[in-house]
Design an enzyme around this catalytic site. Sequence first.
Site, PDB file in Angstrom:
ATOM      1  N   LYS A  41       0.821  -1.208   0.000  1.00  0.00           N
ATOM      2  CA  LYS A  41       0.000   0.000   0.000  1.00  0.00           C
ATOM      3  C   LYS A  41       0.856   1.261   0.000  1.00  0.00           C
ATOM      4  CE  LYS A  41      -4.348  -1.698   1.927  1.00  0.00           C
ATOM      5  NZ  LYS A  41      -5.315  -1.595   3.047  1.00  0.00           N
ATOM      6  N   ARG A  47      -3.287  -9.936   5.361  1.00  0.00           N
ATOM      7  CA  ARG A  47      -3.876 -10.011   4.019  1.00  0.00           C
ATOM      8  C   ARG A  47      -2.808  -9.534   3.033  1.00  0.00           C
ATOM      9  NH1 ARG A  47      -6.709  -6.716   0.386  1.00  0.00           N
ATOM     10  NH2 ARG A  47      -8.313  -7.852  -0.812  1.00  0.00           N
TER      11      ARG A  47
END
Length: 300
Positions: free
Chosen positions: A244, A278
């Site tokens: 991210k 995740r």
Amino acid sequence: MLQPTASQARPSAFPPTQHVATSLLSPHGRLLSLHRPQVMGILNLTPDSFFAGSRVASERDLLVRAEAMLAAGAAVLDLGAYSSRPGAEHISEGEEGRRLLPAIELLRHEFPQAFLSADTFRARIAAATVAAGADLVNDVGGGTLDAEMFATVGRLRVPYVLMHMRGTPQTMAQLTHYEDDVVVTLLRYFRDSLAALRRAGAVDVVLDPGFGFAKTAAQSHELLRRLAELQALGCPLLAGLSRKKMVYGPLGLSPESALNGTTALHMVALQGGARLLRVHDVAEARQTIQLFANTFPLGE
């Protein structure tokens, strides 16, 4: 400015840190143990996910990727058909279902023991995926994008990932101002949402602070630094950090170059109590968990 301590950060209505649940039971009878942290592998059935390497190109590609993730140690496969990156294109419920349901059915047939997660914020899609064999519903909207979601997961008794987000993927980047301490804000949000879920009959709930969702990089890093405070709610924690902007942005890199940074922050998340990572890169995350477990036996 001094940061509040863990005890100061919690609203007074919160109990002291309590035992965190260590397993999830699928309505299909599959049990996922979280006594030791586990890996959730990402399978994107979208053409516009922020990390191009996660996009599934075909049915054969889906099977190859799923098999490789399971072989590398993924405990959960998370399938999503609606891109939730900032500014992502909105797609209809019908389009999401056409992408997602056949993929769930295919993986359930080919990998009958796999623990499958459906990444959706729509209650009707969630119900259809559970009927098709999904074991868990992963909702980026945390019930805010579909008023029927809590009732649906409660009725189905399906494990549920409750994530914090403001607005929608199309608007969340403009909703990063918090009047209160960001961790206290999340504690209140999760407290109230958990109460609503319990009233609806939900049983197994995982909390996801939503790194990068209506949060600046600085806010996401503060959440990560104080992740352990969320354990006061007694639910397992999921960390969705993989590649991210909070990873690649400070390093001046791109998502494609952010694996090493992701691994570094995964270790921080594990130290903060994360039980599910995740990820796009399963083998590397499993190695991180192994080293964490060797240093802190059983992750405790």
